[in-house]
Design an enzyme around this catalytic site. Structure first.
Site, short mmCIF file in Angstrom:
data_model
loop_
_atom_site.label_atom_id
_atom_site.label_comp_id
_atom_site.label_asym_id
_atom_site.label_seq_id
_atom_site.Cartn_x
_atom_site.Cartn_y
_atom_site.Cartn_z
N HIS A 50 -16.59 82.00 33.78
CA HIS A 50 -17.49 80.87 33.97
C HIS A 50 -18.94 81.19 33.56
O HIS A 50 -19.50 80.57 32.65
CB HIS A 50 -17.48 80.43 35.44
N ASP A 51 -19.55 82.16 34.25
CA ASP A 51 -20.98 82.42 34.05
C ASP A 51 -21.29 83.01 32.68
O ASP A 51 -22.40 82.84 32.16
CB ASP A 51 -21.50 83.35 35.15
#
Length: 306
Positions: free
Chosen positions: A236-237
């Site tokens: 995600h990040d």
């Protein structure tokens, strides 16, 4: 030849995918990480700060770390330790370090960094937006030297907490509302791309061979519950960092985003994609990502660190 570097402040809550994101950002030639700030999210702020310091020390970087908010603005904290482990980065014993966080709060550190910077700063929140919201509320004068906000958070479809909300906006929806109403250009890198941006067994086996960096990440991956080594680990990040350095990996659209504050959709990012209800836009949202190119980008950048 002069290198083009983007000056960034990364606000984070490591977290295993945060660890990959920070590792690439700290070592990428296109990024000048001026400050790392921490916030409660994946685990409590004491652990996220310790994890950030461990990563800075591991890579031998001279980047200041400042501890931020230990809870959302108005609601109780719900962490994600079941995904990242009790410490937030379970699975690898980092060497001991004497590094300490700054003596001032993350919001104060961001203010000083932004106002004293000779070039506009890009804010990169890959966590709940609590620190960012307080910065913009307490020190609106910083807006004049913020280039844009590139955030990991939000979703245009389903959520990973309640039905509609992504974790970072769910943790502190009131902070998210303040940020989206700030008038600062925003890029929202949400679940629509980050849930598909996975590292498969093929990539993780390559990463495993990258010396101490590979050993560290492969060990963390064994304890990450954001997907699996069989179906793919969700990065995600990392996607926010990929957008900073290689935005062509993404398909985007300008739109207007509002935040649901309570009820069964609390934290949902509601986008007016057809611009039926708004005359102006307040965000660029990511719609799609080139997954093979992203996977190659991650592996290549981690190999370069090694």
């Amino acid at each position: 030849m002069i290198k083009e570097e983007r000056a960034v402040i990364i606000d984070t809550d490591p977290g295993i995918d945060d660890a990959v994101a920070l590792s690439i950002a700290l070592n990428h030639p296109k990024l000048n990480v001026k400050l790392l700030t921490t916030v409660a999210g994946n685990v409590n702020v004491h652990k996220t700060t310790e994890n950030t310091l461990k990563l800075v020390s591991f890579f031998g970087k001279d980047v200041p770390v400042a501890k931020g908010c230990d809870k959302p603005l108005l609601i109780q904290l719900e962490d994600s330790a079941e995904i990242h482990g009790e410490s937030g980065m379970d699975g690898y014993d980092f060497p001991t370090s004497d590094l300490k966080a700054l003596d001032i709060h993350a919001v104060e550190a961001m203010k000083e960094c932004i106002l004293n910077s000779e070039e506009p700063i890009t804010l990169v929140p890959i966590a709940a937006l609590t620190n960012i919201a307080l910065l913009l509320s307490l020190y609106p004068e910083t807006k004049q030297n913020i280039k844009e906000i590139v955030m990991m958070g939000g979703s245009l479809s389903r959520g990973n907490t309640n039905t509609s909300a992504e974790f970072n906006t769910y943790v502190d929806p009131h902070a998210a509302q303040i940020v989206f109403q700030s008038g600062i250009p925003i890029v929202m890198v949400g679940l629509d791309v980050t849930s598909t941006a996975v590292l498969t067994k093929r990539e993780t086996e390559k990463i495993k061979e990258f010396g101490r960096v590979g050993t560290m990440f492969y060990s963390l991956f064994q304890h990450y519950r954001g997907g699996s080594l069989q179906t793919g680990l969700k990065m995600h990040d990392v996607c926010a960092i990929a957008y900073l350095t290689d935005p062509e990996l993404f398909t985007t659209q300008e739109t207007f985003v509002e935040i649901a504050l309570d009820g069964p959709a609390a934290g949902a990012t509601v986008a007016d994609l057809k611009m039926k209800y708004h005359d102006t836009t307040n965000a660029v949202v990511c719609l799609d990502i080139d997954i093979p190119a992203f996977q190659k980008w991650v592996v290549t950048n981690l190999e370069k660190i090694n």
